[in-house]
Scaffold this motif. Structure first.
Motif, PDB file in Angstrom:
ATOM      1  N   LEU A 358      27.648   9.141 -38.873  1.00  9.61           N
ATOM      2  CA  LEU A 358      28.021   9.109 -40.285  1.00  9.61           C
ATOM      3  C   LEU A 358      26.971   8.371 -41.112  1.00  9.61           C
ATOM      4  N   VAL A 359      26.467   7.263 -40.580  1.00  8.17           N
ATOM      5  CA  VAL A 359      25.426   6.509 -41.291  1.00  8.17           C
ATOM      6  C   VAL A 359      24.154   7.342 -41.413  1.00  8.17           C
ATOM      7  N   VAL A 360      23.702   7.920 -40.303  1.00  9.62           N
ATOM      8  CA  VAL A 360      22.473   8.721 -40.319  1.00  9.62           C
ATOM      9  C   VAL A 360      22.643   9.937 -41.223  1.00  9.62           C
ATOM     10  N   SER A 361      23.835  10.518 -41.229  1.00  5.30           N
ATOM     11  CA  SER A 361      24.112  11.650 -42.109  1.00  5.30           C
ATOM     12  C   SER A 361      23.925  11.271 -43.574  1.00  5.30           C
ATOM     13  N   GLY A 362      24.451  10.107 -43.940  1.00  2.00           N
ATOM     14  CA  GLY A 362      24.287   9.654 -45.312  1.00  2.00           C
ATOM     15  C   GLY A 362      22.844   9.359 -45.657  1.00  2.00           C
ATOM     16  N   VAL A 363      22.091   8.827 -44.689  1.00  2.00           N
ATOM     17  CA  VAL A 363      20.671   8.540 -44.934  1.00  2.00           C
ATOM     18  C   VAL A 363      19.890   9.834 -45.140  1.00  2.00           C
ATOM     19  N   LEU A 364      20.123  10.829 -44.285  1.00  3.70           N
ATOM     20  CA  LEU A 364      19.383  12.083 -44.381  1.00  3.70           C
ATOM     21  C   LEU A 364      19.707  12.836 -45.670  1.00  3.70           C
ATOM     22  N   ASP A 365      20.977  12.800 -46.085  1.00  3.05           N
ATOM     23  CA  ASP A 365      21.380  13.507 -47.306  1.00  3.05           C
ATOM     24  C   ASP A 365      21.308  12.638 -48.553  1.00  3.05           C
ATOM     25  N   ASP A 366      20.926  11.369 -48.377  1.00  2.00           N
ATOM     26  CA  ASP A 366      20.836  10.415 -49.493  1.00  2.00           C
ATOM     27  C   ASP A 366      22.176  10.298 -50.220  1.00  2.00           C
ATOM     28  N   VAL A 367      23.232  10.100 -49.437  1.00  2.00           N
ATOM     29  CA  VAL A 367      24.582   9.923 -49.987  1.00  2.00           C
ATOM     30  C   VAL A 367      25.019   8.503 -49.640  1.00  2.00           C
ATOM     31  N   ARG A 368      24.921   7.610 -50.598  1.00  2.00           N
ATOM     32  CA  ARG A 368      25.177   6.197 -50.326  1.00  2.00           C
ATOM     33  C   ARG A 368      26.621   5.916 -49.889  1.00  2.00           C
ATOM     34  N   PRO A 369      27.649   6.514 -50.510  1.00  2.00           N
ATOM     35  CA  PRO A 369      29.023   6.229 -50.039  1.00  2.00           C
ATOM     36  C   PRO A 369      29.231   6.569 -48.570  1.00  2.00           C
ATOM     37  N   ARG A 370      28.575   7.640 -48.114  1.00  2.00           N
ATOM     38  CA  ARG A 370      28.703   8.002 -46.701  1.00  2.00           C
ATOM     39  C   ARG A 370      28.069   6.936 -45.814  1.00  2.00           C
ATOM     40  N   ILE A 371      26.955   6.373 -46.271  1.00  2.00           N
ATOM     41  CA  ILE A 371      26.311   5.300 -45.516  1.00  2.00           C
ATOM     42  C   ILE A 371      27.217   4.076 -45.450  1.00  2.00           C
ATOM     43  N   VAL A 372      27.787   3.708 -46.587  1.00  2.00           N
ATOM     44  CA  VAL A 372      28.682   2.544 -46.627  1.00  2.00           C
ATOM     45  C   VAL A 372      29.881   2.759 -45.721  1.00  2.00           C
ATOM     46  N   ALA A 373      30.471   3.966 -45.774  1.00  2.00           N
ATOM     47  CA  ALA A 373      31.623   4.263 -44.921  1.00  2.00           C
ATOM     48  C   ALA A 373      31.261   4.133 -43.450  1.00  2.00           C
ATOM     49  N   GLY A 374      30.084   4.638 -43.079  1.00  5.95           N
ATOM     50  CA  GLY A 374      29.662   4.539 -41.686  1.00  5.95           C
ATOM     51  C   GLY A 374      29.465   3.108 -41.231  1.00  5.95           C
ATOM     52  N   TRP A 375      28.839   2.287 -42.077  1.00  8.36           N
ATOM     53  CA  TRP A 375      28.640   0.884 -41.697  1.00  8.36           C
ATOM     54  C   TRP A 375      29.968   0.144 -41.578  1.00  8.36           C
ATOM     55  N   LEU A 376      30.875   0.409 -42.516  1.00  6.68           N
ATOM     56  CA  LEU A 376      32.199  -0.220 -42.402  1.00  6.68           C
ATOM     57  C   LEU A 376      32.913   0.232 -41.140  1.00  6.68           C
ATOM     58  N   GLY A 377      32.772   1.510 -40.807  1.00 13.54           N
ATOM     59  CA  GLY A 377      33.383   2.003 -39.578  1.00 13.54           C
ATOM     60  C   GLY A 377      32.796   1.353 -38.341  1.00 13.54           C
ATOM     61  N   ILE A 378      31.463   1.199 -38.308  1.00 10.42           N
ATOM     62  CA  ILE A 378      30.825   0.537 -37.162  1.00 10.42           C
ATOM     63  C   ILE A 378      31.338  -0.897 -37.021  1.00 10.42           C
ATOM     64  N   ALA A 379      31.396  -1.613 -38.150  1.00 16.97           N
ATOM     65  CA  ALA A 379      31.876  -3.002 -38.092  1.00 16.97           C
ATOM     66  C   ALA A 379      33.312  -3.071 -37.607  1.00 16.97           C
ATOM     67  N   GLY A 380      34.161  -2.170 -38.121  1.00 14.02           N
ATOM     68  CA  GLY A 380      35.564  -2.184 -37.712  1.00 14.02           C
ATOM     69  C   GLY A 380      35.766  -1.818 -36.255  1.00 14.02           C
ATOM     70  N   VAL A 381      35.022  -0.808 -35.780  1.00 18.49           N
ATOM     71  CA  VAL A 381      35.160  -0.393 -34.383  1.00 18.49           C
ATOM     72  C   VAL A 381      34.667  -1.491 -33.445  1.00 18.49           C
ATOM     73  N   ILE A 382      33.533  -2.115 -33.781  1.00 18.19           N
ATOM     74  CA  ILE A 382      33.034  -3.206 -32.932  1.00 18.19           C
ATOM     75  C   ILE A 382      34.030  -4.362 -32.904  1.00 18.19           C
ATOM     76  N   ALA A 383      34.599  -4.692 -34.064  1.00 20.46           N
ATOM     77  CA  ALA A 383      35.601  -5.763 -34.089  1.00 20.46           C
ATOM     78  C   ALA A 383      36.818  -5.397 -33.259  1.00 20.46           C
TER      79      ALA A 383
END
Length: 423
Positions: A358-383
């Motif tokens: 999800l993060v890489v998808s947002g980076v490739l398409d330059d969609v910042r909300p998708r990047i933020v969602a992916g980072w929040l998801g990574i943090a939540g899953v790791i926690a």
């Protein structure tokens, strides 16, 4: 997204390009001339006027409430009718003079008064105790006002009333899918598409969440896992948003982009919920029933297919990774029962890979909300993995370390594969 901000940035870019000799002064002037005039904003006078109108309305309601029992029934009803007539007339007057914000506010207040009128009639004449039916009637009236006036506030009132209606119906009949709400939602989505309004698109995207949440929680503790049902709903919302945005229409692009943003954040939230609920950090299900119903599985599969269709139409590599993220979150659901004897390492890995995609998808398409969602998801899953109730902490730390090493290796390979300009 914000017209004024975009214009300011465009003016600054044009001035810089003109100074650097990239474009001729005549071309910069032509671009500025081709832009439509900015819509009227909300100035200080409008803000003060809105506050004053709200204070007068609150004073009127407080006065009526203080003398409510002393007012005759017909007079009470007449007061509410007069309130709707006055707000409608004021809204028409403001609209004729280009005061769109105040006109929208009047339509919204009129829709609220209409709901108060429904409650009053039911209370005065002791009508049936079908509170959900009253909310449906209120929603229909508010949506009709939105359709006639183009009021975003009336649309918000109608969707809020419809959300309460569907939640009550789901509670009353938990064994039956409450599909009539989808007809109301599709009507609101049609309005957002016709208006080409980003505000309306946000309202529509928010309005779909109560139905999915209430539907996922309607099962008893021996039924399907709510987080898996929510994952399928997020998949459908995300994939459908990408597919709608891929249509050759500016209206579809605006509506679809908003829906896909909410879908991305919902997918990240569903991934976190899968870890926290299935691993008993928060217990939602105690039985061994089916993890998810067939209709939910079909919704999730449709989300993956729609995301792939969008990728084929737009030729965007990021949307392929978005489809992979959706599929991996859905794959985690059947992986959990496989690891009943131990920890679900494969499910953990699928969710981490999904959020990374999800993060890489947002980076490739330059969609910042998708990047933020992916980072929040990574943090939540790791926690969630770190604080899972089952298993040993040492094993989880080893898993996280291995996952980190794989991620670093993947980043190195990706950095070498990408062109220098895209890094």
């Amino acid at each position: 997204m914000f017209e004024k901000t975009y214009r300011d940035r465009l003016d600054a870019d044009l001035a810089r390009w003109e100074a650097d000799g990239v474009i001729a002064p005549a071309a910069a002037a032509a671009i500025r001339h081709a832009l439509p005039p900015l819509p009227a904003g909300i100035n200080i006078a409008v803000v003060v006027g809105i506050v004053g109108g709200l204070l007068i309305a609150a004073a009127f309601l407080a006065f009526v409430a203080a003398h409510w029992t002393e007012i005759a029934r017909l007079l009470r009803f007449a007061i509410l009718i007069a309130g709707m007539v006055v707000t409608s007339a004021l809204g028409a007057w403001f609209a004729a003079r280009g005061r769109e914000v105040l006109a929208d506010l009047c339509a919204s207040i009129g829709a609220i008064i209409f709901g108060a009128g429904i409650a009053l009639v039911g209370q005065m004449y002791h009508l049936g105790d079908d509170f959900a039916g009253g909310m449906l009637l209120w929603s229909i009236g508010a949506l009709a006002a939105a359709l006639l006036t183009g009021s975003r506030g009336a649309l918000a009132v109608g969707l809020a009333a419809a959300g309460i209606w569907t939640c009550m119906r789901i509670i009353d009949a938990p064994d039956i899918l409450h599909l009539p709400y989808l007809a109301v939602w599709l009507l609101a989505a049609g309005l957002a598409f016709a208006w080409n309004s980003r505000v309306a698109a946000h309202l529509v995207a928010l309005a779909v969440l109560p139905w999915w949440i209430a539907t996922s929680l309607r099962f008893d503790f021996d039924g399907p896992q709510p987080s898996f049902v929510l994952a399928n709903s997020a998949a459908l919302l995300f994939g459908a948003g990408l597919a709608i945005a891929a249509a050759p229409s500016p209206r579809a692009l605006q509506l679809g982009s908003v829906l896909s943003i909410y879908g991305a954040f919902s997918l990240a939230a569903a991934a976190v919920l899968e870890v926290t609920t299935v691993d008993d950090i928060i217990r939602f299900r105690t039985g061994a029933g089916s993890a998810q119903p067939l209709w939910a599985i079909l919704c999730g599969a449709a989300g993956v297919v729609l995301a792939l269709v969008s990728a084929a139409l737009t030729k965007r590599k990021g949307e392929i990774l978005a489809a992979c993220a959706i599929g991996l979150v859905l794959l985690a659901a059947p992986l959990w029962p496989v690891a009943t004897a131990g920890e679900p390492w494969l499910a953990y890995a699928a969710l981490l890979c999904a959020m990374l995609c999800l993060v890489v998808s947002g980076v490739l398409d330059d969609v910042r909300p998708r990047i933020v969602a992916g980072w929040l998801g990574i943090a939540g899953v790791i926690a969630g993995i770190t604080w899972a109730v089952k298993g040993s902490l040492l094993a989880r730390s080893a898993f996280l370390a291995a996952a980190g090493i794989v991620a670093v290796a993947f980043a190195t390979a990706l950095n070498r594969a990408l062109p220098r300009s895209a890094r």
